[in-house]
Design a protein around this motif. Structure first.
Motif, PDB file in Angstrom:
ATOM      1  N   LEU A 108     -12.024   1.793   6.511  1.00  0.00           N
ATOM      2  CA  LEU A 108     -11.618   2.955   7.299  1.00  0.00           C
ATOM      3  C   LEU A 108     -10.697   3.832   6.473  1.00  0.00           C
ATOM      4  CD1 LEU A 108     -10.732   1.143  10.670  1.00  0.00           C
ATOM      5  CD2 LEU A 108     -12.922   2.169  10.032  1.00  0.00           C
ATOM      6  N   ASP A 109     -10.846   5.166   6.623  1.00  0.00           N
ATOM      7  CA  ASP A 109      -9.931   6.060   5.934  1.00  0.00           C
ATOM      8  C   ASP A 109      -8.639   6.182   6.742  1.00  0.00           C
ATOM      9  OD1 ASP A 109     -10.459   7.792   8.046  1.00  0.00           O
ATOM     10  OD2 ASP A 109     -11.857   9.035   6.916  1.00  0.00           O
ATOM     11  N   LEU A 115      -2.704  -3.247  10.138  1.00  0.00           N
ATOM     12  CA  LEU A 115      -3.136  -2.489   8.969  1.00  0.00           C
ATOM     13  C   LEU A 115      -3.155  -1.011   9.310  1.00  0.00           C
ATOM     14  CD1 LEU A 115      -6.182  -4.733   7.955  1.00  0.00           C
ATOM     15  CD2 LEU A 115      -3.855  -4.896   7.092  1.00  0.00           C
ATOM     16  N   MET A 116      -2.040  -0.335   9.078  1.00  0.00           N
ATOM     17  CA  MET A 116      -1.960   1.109   9.266  1.00  0.00           C
ATOM     18  C   MET A 116      -2.466   1.532  10.650  1.00  0.00           C
ATOM     19  SD  MET A 116      -3.195   2.263   5.418  1.00  0.00           S
ATOM     20  CE  MET A 116      -2.971   4.004   5.754  1.00  0.00           C
ATOM     21  N   ARG A 132       1.998  -3.401   4.653  1.00  0.00           N
ATOM     22  CA  ARG A 132       2.424  -2.020   4.429  1.00  0.00           C
ATOM     23  C   ARG A 132       1.775  -1.393   3.211  1.00  0.00           C
ATOM     24  NH1 ARG A 132       8.826  -1.571   6.174  1.00  0.00           N
ATOM     25  NH2 ARG A 132       8.493  -2.270   8.335  1.00  0.00           N
ATOM     26  N   GLU A 133       1.461  -2.222   2.225  1.00  0.00           N
ATOM     27  CA  GLU A 133       0.863  -1.688   1.001  1.00  0.00           C
ATOM     28  C   GLU A 133       0.297  -2.850   0.202  1.00  0.00           C
ATOM     29  OE1 GLU A 133       2.180   0.764  -3.053  1.00  0.00           O
ATOM     30  OE2 GLU A 133       3.604   0.423  -1.425  1.00  0.00           O
ATOM     31  N   ALA A 149      -4.657  -2.217   2.021  1.00  0.00           N
ATOM     32  CA  ALA A 149      -4.169  -0.968   2.602  1.00  0.00           C
ATOM     33  C   ALA A 149      -3.597  -0.114   1.480  1.00  0.00           C
ATOM     34  CB  ALA A 149      -3.092  -1.251   3.660  1.00  0.00           C
ATOM     35  N   GLY A 150      -3.958   1.181   1.488  1.00  0.00           N
ATOM     36  CA  GLY A 150      -3.482   2.083   0.443  1.00  0.00           C
ATOM     37  C   GLY A 150      -3.690   3.523   0.825  1.00  0.00           C
ATOM     38  N   GLU A 151      -3.672   4.397  -0.167  1.00  0.00           N
ATOM     39  CA  GLU A 151      -3.801   5.830   0.081  1.00  0.00           C
ATOM     40  C   GLU A 151      -5.170   6.197   0.646  1.00  0.00           C
ATOM     41  OE1 GLU A 151      -2.944   7.769  -3.552  1.00  0.00           O
ATOM     42  OE2 GLU A 151      -0.797   7.274  -3.537  1.00  0.00           O
TER      43      GLU A 151
END
Length: 497
Positions: A198-199, A148-149, A129-130, A165-167
């Motif tokens: 990846l964004d 992953l998102m 998640r983060e 995984a982040g902003e």
């Protein structure tokens, strides 16, 4: 002259605001008790479920929250994890989890969720998640499925990768083996030495990075000699021109306030030697930290032997009363188990007795008359690199005597052995007489059954095994002076009343 009207005193009647405050606080207390009860009931119910893995490493603050719960629990080494668990590592914290022979290293300020086995694939799922995690899928594992998102990453046996995984989105780097990323029904293979970033919209972005193939994140090395341990750093560059300077820094803390090793490199490798301890490293490009990791060097030489004291003599009167020998040695952290070898000759080519135990002690009462030699070797899990060695060899004698054997005459310690024991830092001549098996943390209680805690045990599970009811765990806790029911470890011996 007019009389003044006396000022009335405040009445003792409750105002509406007072009643409202009392009601609010009462409701809050009741709701808190309700949450505590739900939390307790779910914890007890979880003890009856089979865990999917165990915590193998914990550094600083790491917490776990069971599915559908609101309270976070602190976890410790060997704590079980279950499907639906949320696990998070705070600032300057980390944890390693072994799930179905997959080692998952959780970095600081990261949170993951353990999912059930993915339908049709036979592998467990982990949702990041983060933060960041590293995954090492063992040779005999089926891998895991990372979420992953919205992107799914499938690992296989032998895969070593790092994911974040982040902003800004997600990134996946494969250090060894290969993995597949699945997004919107499309599959793409990520091979060894490559990465994908990846964004948040799922579009690929160009970033400067390095892929470190050695040391692995959360690497653990065994050192059994006096020399410092050489660690090789090997990486490849991504979107960084050859010849550009990268700075390697190693510190004994995660905030790098004390740098113990620093060097600038224009190539893709470096080597440095370290003592036993925990070390943090990072690769820096300009002012940007490209990669960082952690490794530990563990002292794996044989432990110091404590009892029996070398050359001590144990006496017994008849064959029906062989002496009870308590073997004890200095325990080591992170040891999976100990291998104890006992033999009638000091060469140990074919040891007469070979036992494994998770506790730093062993009690035997079937050794017969003669001279005996013994040694101990720490055994570590397969994720540790290197070897451990046996301790020095201890010796003692068992003799039969016609004299009456009392507690004072049961064991004889030669004067030379006592002097050696006094000179040794880890030995003591106090309490060297053989004693009956004792149960740690236990008051003087008669009756009951001894039970050795196994890996994955909880008080609720033990209570269910003996009483048929997990709610009876408090009887075991009270009988063994257990103040924290979550703090029990494999190898502990409890009395079951």
């Amino acid at each position: 002259m007019s009389e003044k009207t006396p000022t009335p005193y405040p009445t003792s009647k409750l105002r509406f605001i007072d009643v409202a405050i009392i009601v609010v606080f009462s409701c809050t207390a009741i709701f808190g008790l309700y949450l505590f009860r739900q939390n307790l009931l779910q914890s007890l119910d979880m003890q009856n479920s089979d865990p999917v893995g165990f915590i193998t490493l914990r550094n600083n603050v790491v917490q776990r929250r069971h599915d559908d719960r609101v309270l976070w629990d602190r976890i410790f080494i060997n704590s079980p994890v279950y499907p639906g668990d949320l696990i998070r590592a705070a600032d300057v914290s980390s944890a390693a989890i072994n799930i179905a022979n997959n080692e998952i290293f959780l970095g600081e300020n990261s949170i993951i969720r353990i999912a059930n086995i993915t339908d049709g694939l036979g592998v467990f799922g982990v949702e990041l998640r983060e933060g960041n995690i590293s995954v090492t899928s063992g040779a005999d594992s089926q891998g895991i499925m990372l979420d992953l998102m919205g992107s799914q990453v499938q690992t296989t046996s032998g895969t070593v990768l790092d994911a974040a995984a982040g902003e800004d989105g997600i990134s996946i780097q494969v250090n060894e083996g290969a993995a597949e990323i699945i997004r919107e029904g499309q599959t793409r293979e990520i091979t060894e030495g490559s990465m994908i970033a990846l964004d948040t919209r799922g579009e690929e972005r160009r970033v400067s990075s390095v892929i470190v193939t050695h040391p692995q994140s959360n690497a653990r090395y065994l050192k059994h000699t006096q020399e410092r341990y050489n660690v090789n750093f090997i990486w490849s560059r991504v979107n960084i021109e050859p010849g550009e300077i990268l700075r390697l820094e190693v510190s004994d803390n995660s905030n790098f306030s004390r740098i113990v090793h620093r060097e600038n490199r224009t190539d893709n490798s470096a080597q440095a030697a370290f003592d036993a301890g925990q070390w943090h490293w990072r690769l820096v490009y300009g002012d940007t930290v490209l990669r960082r990791g952690f490794f530990a060097i563990i002292e794996s030489s044989g432990p110091e032997l404590i009892s029996p004291v070398i050359d001590s003599v144990y006496r017994f009167q008849n064959q029906g009363s062989l002496p009870q020998i308590r073997f004890q040695w200095a325990g080591r952290q992170e040891v999976f188990r100990y291998l104890v070898e006992i033999n009638e000759t000091p060469d140990f080519s074919q040891p007469r007795i070979s036992r494994q135990t998770t506790a730093p002690s062993l009690v035997l009462s079937d050794l017969r008359e003669g001279t005996w030699y013994w040694r101990v070797k720490p055994v570590y899990q397969a994720v540790y690199h290197g070897e451990s060695t046996f301790s020095r060899t201890g010796s003692f004698r068992i003799e039969q005597t016609s004299e009456t054997v009392t507690a004072e005459t049961a064991v004889v310690i030669p004067e030379a052995a006592i002097e050696r024991a006094r000179a040794g830092s880890a030995l003591s001549v106090v309490g060297i007489r053989p004693e009956p098996v004792t149960i740690p943390n236990r008051p003087n209680i008669t009756g009951g059954h001894p039970y050795t805690v196994q890996r994955g045990d909880t008080l609720g599970r033990i209570s269910r095994q003996f009483y048929g009811d997990p709610m009876e765990w408090s009887r075991i806790a009270q009988a063994n002076n257990i103040t924290n029911p979550d703090l029990i470890y494999p190898g502990q011996v409890f009395l079951i009343p």
